[in-house]
Write a protein that holds these residues in place. Sequence first.
Motif, mmCIF file in Angstrom:
data_model
loop_
_atom_site.group_PDB
_atom_site.id
_atom_site.type_symbol
_atom_site.label_atom_id
_atom_site.label_comp_id
_atom_site.label_asym_id
_atom_site.label_seq_id
_atom_site.Cartn_x
_atom_site.Cartn_y
_atom_site.Cartn_z
ATOM 1 N N SER A 1 1.087 -1.269 0.059
ATOM 2 C CA SER A 1 -0.024 0.041 0.093
ATOM 3 C C SER A 1 0.830 1.179 -0.026
ATOM 4 C CB SER A 1 -1.107 -0.210 1.202
ATOM 5 O OG SER A 1 -0.296 0.134 2.255
ATOM 6 N N LEU A 2 2.054 1.211 0.629
ATOM 7 C CA LEU A 2 2.959 2.361 0.745
ATOM 8 C C LEU A 2 3.544 2.631 -0.476
ATOM 9 C CD1 LEU A 2 4.084 4.458 2.844
ATOM 10 C CD2 LEU A 2 5.924 2.754 3.075
ATOM 11 N N ALA A 3 3.802 1.530 -1.319
ATOM 12 C CA ALA A 3 4.517 1.543 -2.814
ATOM 13 C C ALA A 3 3.421 2.200 -3.752
ATOM 14 C CB ALA A 3 4.913 0.085 -3.153
ATOM 15 N N GLN A 4 2.030 1.685 -3.657
ATOM 16 C CA GLN A 4 1.219 2.313 -4.549
ATOM 17 C C GLN A 4 0.784 3.547 -4.305
ATOM 18 O OE1 GLN A 4 1.522 -0.303 -6.503
ATOM 19 N NE2 GLN A 4 -0.727 -0.386 -6.913
ATOM 20 N N GLN B 1 13.940 3.309 -9.729
ATOM 21 C CA GLN B 1 14.397 2.317 -9.370
ATOM 22 C C GLN B 1 14.176 1.339 -8.172
ATOM 23 O OE1 GLN B 1 17.765 1.337 -10.984
ATOM 24 N NE2 GLN B 1 18.418 3.134 -12.271
ATOM 25 N N ALA B 2 13.880 2.223 -7.173
ATOM 26 C CA ALA B 2 13.428 1.453 -6.042
ATOM 27 C C ALA B 2 12.125 0.594 -5.999
ATOM 28 C CB ALA B 2 13.545 2.545 -4.722
ATOM 29 N N LEU B 3 11.171 1.268 -6.537
ATOM 30 C CA LEU B 3 10.059 0.746 -6.742
ATOM 31 C C LEU B 3 10.131 -0.566 -7.979
ATOM 32 C CD1 LEU B 3 7.409 3.774 -7.418
ATOM 33 C CD2 LEU B 3 7.193 1.695 -5.820
ATOM 34 N N THR B 4 10.847 -0.504 -8.735
ATOM 35 C CA THR B 4 11.337 -1.654 -9.643
ATOM 36 C C THR B 4 11.768 -2.783 -8.817
ATOM 37 O OG1 THR B 4 11.894 -0.439 -11.495
ATOM 38 C CG2 THR B 4 12.667 -2.620 -11.620
ATOM 39 N N ILE B 5 12.677 -2.431 -7.825
ATOM 40 C CA ILE B 5 13.344 -3.628 -6.997
ATOM 41 C C ILE B 5 12.275 -4.157 -6.310
ATOM 42 C CG2 ILE B 5 14.959 -3.976 -4.998
ATOM 43 C CD1 ILE B 5 16.863 -1.563 -6.136
ATOM 44 N N THR C 1 0.820 5.961 -7.786
ATOM 45 C CA THR C 1 -0.115 6.758 -7.895
ATOM 46 C C THR C 1 0.220 8.109 -8.566
ATOM 47 O OG1 THR C 1 -0.908 6.837 -5.877
ATOM 48 C CG2 THR C 1 -1.972 5.150 -7.211
ATOM 49 N N LEU C 2 1.425 8.584 -7.854
ATOM 50 C CA LEU C 2 1.723 9.845 -8.078
ATOM 51 C C LEU C 2 2.637 10.011 -9.469
ATOM 52 C CD1 LEU C 2 2.667 10.779 -4.514
ATOM 53 C CD2 LEU C 2 0.861 11.700 -5.836
ATOM 54 N N GLU C 3 2.928 8.962 -10.142
ATOM 55 C CA GLU C 3 3.552 8.531 -11.328
ATOM 56 C C GLU C 3 4.957 9.563 -11.426
ATOM 57 O OE1 GLU C 3 1.080 10.033 -14.307
ATOM 58 O OE2 GLU C 3 -0.248 8.015 -14.241
ATOM 59 N N PRO C 4 5.885 9.114 -10.147
ATOM 60 C CA PRO C 4 7.049 9.639 -10.128
ATOM 61 C C PRO C 4 7.989 9.703 -11.380
ATOM 62 C CG PRO C 4 7.298 7.557 -8.918
ATOM 63 C CD PRO C 4 5.727 8.014 -9.484
#
Length: 908
Positions: free
Chosen positions: A38-41, A55-59, A45-48
């Motif tokens: 939920s923290l990642a989402q 890169q961190a989200l990819t990991i 949703t803010l489309e960084p």
Amino acid sequence: MAIQQADKLLKKHKDLHCAKVLKAIGLQRTGKQDEAFSLAQEVATLEPTDDNSLQALTILYREMHHPELVTKLYEAAVKKVPLSEEYHSHLFMAYARVGEYKKMQQAGMALYKIVPKNPYYFWSVMSLVMQAISAQDEKLAQTMFLPLAERMVEKMVKEEKIEAEAEVQLYFMILERLGKCVEALDVVRGPLGEKLTSELRSRENKCMMMYQRLQLWPECNALSYKLLLKNPDDWQFYLSYFDSLFHLMDKSWSQPEEGEHCVEGPVQTTVAEAVKFVVDRMEEQDKKESRPLRGPYLACLELIHRLRQRGCPDEKELGDPLELMVQFFGKFGDKPCCITDLKIYLHLLPPDSWSTNQLVPLGEAGEDGFGFPGDTKALQRHLCVCQLSRALGLQHALDTEGKLRLITELKAHYHHGLQFGKSCLKTELQFSDMYCLMAAHVYVDLWTETGDENMLWQCLGVLEEGLSFSPSNAQFKLLLLLLFCRLGAFQPVVDLYSSLDAKHVQHDTIGYLLTRYAGSLGQFAAASQSCNFSLRFFHSNQKDTSEYIIQAYKYGAFEKIPEFIAFRTRLNQSLHFAQVRTERMLLDLYTEADVTLSLEESVKAMGVCPEEDDIPWDNMRDNRDLTVLVSWDPKDRELTEEHRRLSLEEESVWLKVRSLTLRLLASLALLGHAPSPRNSDKTNENGISAKSSTLQTLLSQLDQTLETAAQITEKQTQYPFLGPPSSRLASALSSGSCHCQASGGRWRERDVGCKGEVLEMKDGRLTTRPSLLETLVFFVETVCVVLWVASYSASVLRPLKSSLQKKKKKKKDSSSAMPVVLCGFQEWTGSLQGVVTQALDHVKGQEASLTALKLAALTLEEGYSQTQEECGFTRAAMDKVQSSYLGSLQELGDLLRKRADSLKSLKI
């Protein structure tokens, strides 16, 4: 700590995206999946668009097995930063991870338009090829995807923009898949072919492949001839030379009267030319002062073999096979490859023609009558002679005394050879290890022929001693592993397998050696660990293969991409994967369901759906390496293709039995989940009745499978000792447990057929009965199944009983008898308790007698020329077996006690 640091940052900077994602990674790695997601989402949703957050989200998404979410991230990033080469490139790789080949093609071209670099253009071309490979419709691949890919490459060729070898390789691959072999040949032989330099003889190999596909035997022959003149040791070209020669002879091909024979040079079309060619190559080697090459000598034997197959008298021109082999041994006998080279051609020798004496000079015979080699080269030659004598069946022909004498000789040679390896590191093998292994094989021969278990104990002792001097010898470990499993002792096997340090795909190819016996010998904790060894590899395969594919795109290794895809498919369709997955779930149910969680909760946690069969039965792949144990046995004792076929058939049927059992248990668990009374009208449509129809379907499938299983076990197939282990099918059927489980608990006395001592001592000799352990495991499994059936029955009968009691109270009638079904159920559970108590007493008795067994009283030396030290190793092996049996009985006893407690609480 990472989470704490991220929190500190977020207090100061609430909207620091990267800190949030790093915190999410921390949460995920501490097992808090939902919080992390939920923290990642929140961030996603803010489309960084900052690189760190992406890169961190990819990991994180990769670790959470959600690679499809990475594509969404970069799709959004590319929209916001449309000219970013880096983000377009990441988007392409994100599509590659999930196999979105059409989107990859589009992303590659979009990237090429922004930055016109060749690799990006060819990424798009390769994505078209992948669409062709993955297309269900072969016609679509041949008429749309591949022709489009071909046109795209041709455009670059015409514009003279081809730069790298990878681009030529891809062009060749496209033409080959289109079946345009002539065009592919033109590419390889033309100026583009000059770029094919990364592999040795890459151009020639591709030409040869096309010649063979086009059946251009003159070119094939001439090219092989030419290449063998340059490198007379290249075995593949000898094979293509002989293949093409006989094709030309069969077609009566004649050379044209004018002009060249063919584009590759002179063609050879007669046996006489081939004989001369091979003999010339051998004579060249004889003249050389440096070490000769093996190829020409083996080519001579190969040609004799082929001529003999065709009934061609010219084979005599090449010489006597025996003399040629003796000559080969003279040149290469001190190399370990000598035995594997010659073994293939031993069938060329007439029976009893080979005498292995006088081939190796040995030192003066000592007190024991044996002479020994003076150095490691002489040792290797003598060892090769011993291996040849076994491969020729000379060892098998000896009587018991002869075999015992041979063992004494082999052990003497082993001990003598240890002096040459005093300076060896622990990771290196001793020079004389193979003597030790061969002695173990002869002990196995004696055990299988005479049934004398003492031979098996001695064999274990020899191997344990070998391992003490050569702790890295995989063959010692593999044979020990096999023997302990055959004895029913699983405890020592886990450490042995672990010390093999199996890597990557070996968990699929040799994992069966461990998992076949894991669950069947009562060591449930170790069995669970064994399944995990394999499952970890299979589960990481999907993720790992995606990374290999991405690397292949990055470095332009396009030829490797279809190979990686095929590799992934091969693992997903692996028989071993399906077996381990099924066994692991059954194991968890038998040991945990209704002990820690209810059966229903356990089934839900596993995600088993009774209606779905997710095993790819039609595409099942047998990836087992059935020849991983070294064998020098003669051809008539070796593993055959028929053995492989029968083993796969047997294993598949056993898997089907286990898979259906698992789905039946899942179906029973869901059946026990009573519907709410308010929806009772609907339940007849899609609730209970639908579930019970699934149960009936699965039961009838299980009955059919058990009929097939009975037909297979009637064949009583015997596999070579070093071949595949037999499946659990025969013991499951003979114990009656399968039929008992299928009938939901029609208990028969023979299902408790595990009476007798697992390990006993008579007249100072130790005897094992490992089949009793296996039967006991089946008994415990059956208790679990019957208990779950009883539990479901109780849940159905309870409301019936309470409603009857209410009616009685209203009528004030205490005299009316209980219905038969309720009395019958109580009787049934009572008898069930009796059987379980009986089994528990039996297990306790077994434990007591095993604990009381004093192995020190055994007589080991008598008649078997064992030194005190060897006796020590044999006793150590016996201790391991005794300890393992004890562990198995304790685990089985514990589980039975838990089930007995559940049974007591089963009231209606």
